[in-house]
Design a protein around this motif. Sequence first.
Motif, mmCIF file in Angstrom:
data_model
loop_
_atom_site.group_PDB
_atom_site.id
_atom_site.type_symbol
_atom_site.label_atom_id
_atom_site.label_comp_id
_atom_site.label_asym_id
_atom_site.label_seq_id
_atom_site.Cartn_x
_atom_site.Cartn_y
_atom_site.Cartn_z
ATOM 1 N N THR A 1 -16.067 -6.411 37.329
ATOM 2 C CA THR A 1 -17.087 -5.709 37.051
ATOM 3 C C THR A 1 -17.902 -4.991 38.183
ATOM 4 O OG1 THR A 1 -18.761 -7.409 36.744
ATOM 5 C CG2 THR A 1 -17.538 -6.691 34.710
ATOM 6 N N PRO B 1 -22.460 -4.380 30.716
ATOM 7 C CA PRO B 1 -21.638 -4.790 29.584
ATOM 8 C C PRO B 1 -21.832 -3.695 28.518
ATOM 9 C CG PRO B 1 -23.043 -6.510 30.231
ATOM 10 C CD PRO B 1 -23.432 -5.394 30.971
ATOM 11 N N THR C 1 -21.692 -1.343 40.012
ATOM 12 C CA THR C 1 -21.415 -2.348 38.980
ATOM 13 C C THR C 1 -21.325 -1.770 37.695
ATOM 14 O OG1 THR C 1 -22.762 -3.806 40.580
ATOM 15 C CG2 THR C 1 -22.398 -4.605 38.306
ATOM 16 N N THR C 2 -20.310 -2.137 36.855
ATOM 17 C CA THR C 2 -20.494 -1.846 35.481
ATOM 18 C C THR C 2 -21.206 -2.667 34.493
ATOM 19 O OG1 THR C 2 -18.180 -0.660 36.010
ATOM 20 C CG2 THR C 2 -18.716 -1.123 33.412
ATOM 21 N N MET D 1 -23.323 2.008 34.300
ATOM 22 C CA MET D 1 -23.076 2.034 35.747
ATOM 23 C C MET D 1 -24.185 1.898 36.738
ATOM 24 S SD MET D 1 -19.445 3.729 36.297
ATOM 25 C CE MET D 1 -19.097 3.057 37.930
#
Length: 833
Positions: A780, A291, A288-289, A295
């Motif tokens: 994302t 905001p 998951t990236t 990561m």
Amino acid sequence: MYKILLFIFISFTTVHLYAQNGGKGKITGKVIDAVTKQPVDYATISIFKQGSDSPFNGMSTDEKGNFSIAGIAPGDYRVTADFIGYKKFVIAHVIVKDGGAADVGTINLEPNQNQLKGVNIVAKAPIVENRIDKMVYNAQNDLTSQSGAAIDVLRKVPQVTVDIDGNVELQGNANIRFLINGKPSSIFGASLADALQAIPANQIKNIEVITSPGAKYDAAGTGGIINIVLKDSKVSGVNGSINLTAGTRQENGSFNLNARKGNFGVNAFFSGRAQLNTTALNTNDRTTTLPNGDMTHLLQTGSADTKRSGYQSGLSFNWSITPKDDLTASIGFDHFGNNSSGLTNQEQSLMSGATGNIVSDILSLRNSSSKFSANSVDYSLDYKKRFSKEGQELDVLFTSSNGKNTNSYTQELDYLNLNSPATGARGNNPGNDRQINISIDYTHPVTKTFNIETGAKAIIEKLTNVTNTDSLLADGSYVNNAGQSFAFNYKRNIYAVYAAASTSLFKNFLDVKVGLRNEYTKTSADFPGTVIPDYNTLAPSAVVSHKLNALETIKLSYSFRIERPEYQDVNPFFNISDPNNISTGNPNLKPEKSNAFELAYSRSFDSGANFNIGGFYRHNIDDLSQFTTPYAVLDVNGREYTNVLLTQRSNLGTQTSIGSNIFASVPVTKKLNLRTNIFLIHRENNVVDPNNDQNNLDVKAFQYRLNLNTSYQFGNNFMAEAFVNYNSSTRTLQGNRPKFFFYNFAVRKQFWNKNASIGLAATNPFSNYINQYSTTKGPTFNQSSLRQLPFQSFGITLSYKFGKLEFAKDKNKEDRDNGGDQLQHDPGAGGGR
């Protein structure tokens, strides 16, 4: 373009069929029990040329005892009506005129009270029957599924797709209305997959698939209706059956007892099923990236042990008060449940988006368990009145279904490389489900070819649910979490009226049925901030059918249907048994609306082969589908969970589906039979992201299903069967759904005059696990999952039928054709004898 091509095809076919059938007539009539005056469905109607001992045409009566055989050349014919346990009825002369209809009226079949032994069944219903408003799969003629459950039978039904978890789709749509013996049951409300795995296959008589329901049916279920019909008996005397299956993965058994004398009959049954403990292996890998550009990486590996069990029981009474008045009462008790427990190793890493270095790396072990239990009681009372006018009927039905369900879980997370106390939670979620249905249906034949149907129905639903959640403290004790403990009450009332008309047009060239149903829905829920508006639904339907001859039929149908959000879809309870994969309901869901068209052609052959092909087009608005959203931090009633995927159903724009289904059954020889089913579908979703209406998606997917069934009669009542099934992988809104391949074999030996049998069955005998690889992704996040599920099983089945009256047809076919009551009949005389 496809609409233009469809119009050209229909126009060409209509002209061709009219030219082909010009100058031919048809024979119609109805078959009833001479004692009870009830319709006799599946009675065999045979047409003979004068002087011939072999029929050249025929069919089975429908559920109302009616038959209509078209494509008959002008002439003088002999017609017989025959059914297990009745004396054969013969009409010596039936005159068919050029382009006319010969109505033989009502045929009264007399029970054969003296036929006690020395019987032999020489014919049986085909495995698949294609009727004007539904397709019927005769499960009692299916060998390889008999040691399994309802879910195993559904895997063989045309147009139905079942994945390894028991999720069912009809023509590629999961929004299906399930019924048992034509009635709703709360057994399906709690967990459809568990309910379908709790019904033994050997308890099922047939499965009816209704893809374009008429106005008489509820408008709910954009995919259509699947009706599971359980076994019963309508013959006089006392008879029954016992079925037992022992296996390496599942066990089941059933008992049926039928008794009928004169105008009163009783049916009782009990069936149970258990899935033994199985261990599934799981791997989940997610990136998951965040905001800020960082990561996270989550790796989960583990296993889970699962057991299932369930039983069904019921008692029904039928009383023919008068030859025209019937009263049927029934009560049923159902239970099913499952237990699951497992260990999962987890590694959560945080990497800097600027440097790529690992900021933190947390190792943990999650211990989780869950338990689900559902109990239901169903009541029904049905009164049917037949009037002096043929076909005029009044049917009043009352059903009540009451369910009590409990869902509980515990989960504890122990950190392996941190000096931190364990975290965890436990939850208990009991609920009650009550549904009352009251319906009145009336049928009025205006003329011999024009019928009117009308009726009204009220559905009253009340569901209550209590959620108790406790949080794990550092000292190992639990304390109630007030933010996740609440009560949720849900009420829904549906009021419906309908009208339908059926007739024959152009000198019986086309059979047409049109209808309109109006449903008003009123829903309320006591969840804060939730207001569910009332709404009204007009649901038109139409079907046009033409018989080229007694062996060929073509039909075109249209239906408008809706899918109302169900209780589990709107319940705001958060399931946090896995804190990194959380699911919840959405109280603000709107109903899905669907317009569906279907074109189908069926052909039977004198050899016993039959062929069905159909195409469909369906367009859904406010499409209800699951959607997964990533959260770096998710606040659930005051408590924060990190690195979470939240899954819930949402209205996600529109979905358009175009597909076809091909079914063929071919008796290669008298002993060898081949059966195949091919299903193809193309779906296109125009998705509106529920979290960002500017982020629209256009998702196109193609899916297919292939299966092949072969059976061989070796002689001496010994039979073998093999079945192979392949479901392709397909793209979903946010990833892909895995392919599914399985195969099974079965053999059966009958003895004691076919009253007893022993069978052996094997499913996936050469592989222990089925590997299910799937993906879920968004802008994302990207997640891949591998599940290794045990599907291999071996089993032995024992069956025994008992009773002093086990009716069947005579051994000597010539005696059958030449015996019975002779009657000189003029088609203009009307009525029966």
